[in-house]
Write an enzyme that holds these catalytic residues in place. Structure first.
Site, PDB file in Angstrom:
ATOM      1  N   ASN A  95      48.497  37.673  42.124  1.00  7.19           N
ATOM      2  CA  ASN A  95      49.216  38.690  42.900  1.00  7.19           C
ATOM      3  C   ASN A  95      49.362  38.166  44.327  1.00  7.19           C
ATOM      4  O   ASN A  95      48.400  38.159  45.078  1.00  7.19           O
ATOM      5  CB  ASN A  95      48.412  40.002  42.868  1.00  7.19           C
ATOM      6  CG  ASN A  95      49.027  41.081  43.736  1.00  7.19           C
ATOM      7  OD1 ASN A  95      50.141  40.928  44.256  1.00  7.19           O
ATOM      8  ND2 ASN A  95      48.310  42.179  43.885  1.00  7.19           N
TER       9      ASN A  95
ATOM     10  N   GLU B  38      39.774  46.613  39.364  1.00 15.48           N
ATOM     11  CA  GLU B  38      39.614  46.018  40.694  1.00 15.48           C
ATOM     12  C   GLU B  38      38.846  46.978  41.597  1.00 15.48           C
ATOM     13  O   GLU B  38      39.441  47.913  42.151  1.00 15.48           O
ATOM     14  CB  GLU B  38      40.986  45.748  41.321  1.00 15.48           C
ATOM     15  CG  GLU B  38      41.862  44.803  40.540  1.00 15.48           C
ATOM     16  CD  GLU B  38      42.932  44.157  41.422  1.00 15.48           C
ATOM     17  OE1 GLU B  38      42.947  42.929  41.479  1.00 15.48           O
ATOM     18  OE2 GLU B  38      43.710  44.874  42.064  1.00 15.48           O
TER      19      GLU B  38
ATOM     20  N   GLY C 179      39.759  41.440  48.699  1.00 15.44           N
ATOM     21  CA  GLY C 179      40.013  40.787  49.980  1.00 15.44           C
ATOM     22  C   GLY C 179      38.818  40.793  50.915  1.00 15.44           C
ATOM     23  O   GLY C 179      38.940  40.475  52.092  1.00 15.44           O
TER      24      GLY C 179
ATOM     25  N   SER D 229      38.199  39.376  45.015  1.00 17.09           N
ATOM     26  CA  SER D 229      37.522  38.196  45.551  1.00 17.09           C
ATOM     27  C   SER D 229      37.115  37.182  44.479  1.00 17.09           C
ATOM     28  O   SER D 229      36.074  36.536  44.574  1.00 17.09           O
ATOM     29  CB  SER D 229      36.312  38.605  46.402  1.00 17.09           C
ATOM     30  OG  SER D 229      36.743  39.389  47.507  1.00 17.09           O
TER      31      SER D 229
HETATM   32  P1  13P Z   1      41.619  39.283  46.301  1.00 16.23           P
HETATM   33  O1  13P Z   1      41.508  38.298  45.176  1.00 16.23           O
HETATM   34  O2  13P Z   1      42.308  38.719  47.523  1.00 16.23           O
HETATM   35  O3  13P Z   1      40.346  39.975  46.594  1.00 16.23           O
HETATM   36  O4  13P Z   1      42.640  40.418  45.795  1.00 16.23           O
HETATM   37  C1  13P Z   1      42.437  40.998  44.552  1.00 16.23           C
HETATM   38  C2  13P Z   1      43.629  41.807  44.231  1.00 16.23           C
HETATM   39  O5  13P Z   1      43.853  42.846  44.831  1.00 16.23           O
HETATM   40  C3  13P Z   1      44.535  41.312  43.202  1.00 16.23           C
HETATM   41  O6  13P Z   1      45.468  42.282  42.848  1.00 16.23           O
END
Ligand code: 13P
Length: 253
Positions: free
Chosen positions: A9, A170, A176, A216
């Protein structure tokens, strides 16, 4: 048998040239490193879809998806992108209900039901996102919270339509933040979700549903997370913007 899937993504990142460079690198590594048995989905911003599709071409097991779609098929909805448009530009997947859409664009479980319907009617596979905020995790009610997201948005689907859904768990506190859920925490939730799906659609349908982990994920932790029985892959944010990292994650099964 359920599919192993790694989806990237890109969120709202990368200019045209940057997107082309990233895609070219991913496609080349993907071919050179002989990756097998993993479905890979690139989910760039809408404006990248057509040029990215041209680079991906007919590479086996490498697909394109949107990050969102409208709950309507067409009409006077300035700024929106419909499921039929995504399909016509070569997408076969679409992320629906990402926590950033829920939080910043007020997307409710009810609206997401309509988006899932649009996706399915137009032959797109929804990657349906769910996950709890930190305060719910700390209160210990996270399983009920996430199960309810599935119940409210998906449990109106027929058996036939449900069979086309991919789930992405998630936890919002892991997105993030660099703070990933432990592989045991991921497994615990994925198992709870699979049991929940089984209670509605039966064990066989639940066993055939891919449940991805997101938050993450990186080349250093993917192997451990993907080794868990109920984790069928990942939805990758930040690390999907680096070709080497993304391909290493794909190779982590
Ligand atoms: P990160 O891998 O940057 O934590 O984001 C996860 C995410 O929201 C994927 O849709």
């Amino acid at each position: 048998m359920r599919k192993k899937i790694v989806a990237g993504n890109w969120k709202m990142n990368l200019t045209f040239d940057e997107g082309q460079k990233l895609t070219t690198e991913i496609v080349n590594m993907y071919k050179d490193e002989n990756i097998k048995d993993v479905t890979v989905v690139l989910n760039p911003p809408f404006v990248h879809l057509f040029p990215v599709k041209k680079l991906v071409g007919d590479t086996p097991n490498l697909f394109l998806g949107g990050q969102n779609c409208s709950d309507k098929a067409s009409g006077a909805f300035t700024g929106e992108t419909s499921a039929p448009m995504l399909k016509s530009f070569g997408a076969t997947y679409v992320i629906i209900g990402h926590s950033e859409r829920r939080e910043y664009f007020n997307e409710s479980n009810e609206l997401l039901t309509a988006k899932v319907k649009q996706a399915l009617e137009n032959g797109l596979t929804p990657i349906f996102c769910c996950g709890e905020p930190l305060e719910i995790r700390e209160a210990g009610t996270h399983e009920d919270y996430v199960k309810n997201q599935l119940t409210e948005s998906l449990f109106g689907l027929s058996d036939e339509d449900f069979a086309k859904i991919v789930i992405a768990y998630e936890p919002i506190w892991a997105i993030g933040t660099g703070k990933t859920a432990s592989s045991d925490q991921a497994q615990e939730m994925h198992k709870a979700l699979r049991d929940h799906l089984a209670s509605k659609y039966g064990q066989e349908a639940a066993d055939n549903t891919s449940i991805l982990y997101g938050g993450s994920c990186n080349p250093g932790n993917a192997k451990d997370i993907f080794s868990k029985a109920d984790v069928d892959g990942g939805l990758i944010g930040g690390a999907s913007l680096k070709s080497r990292d993304f391909v290493d994650i794909i190779k982590s099964f």
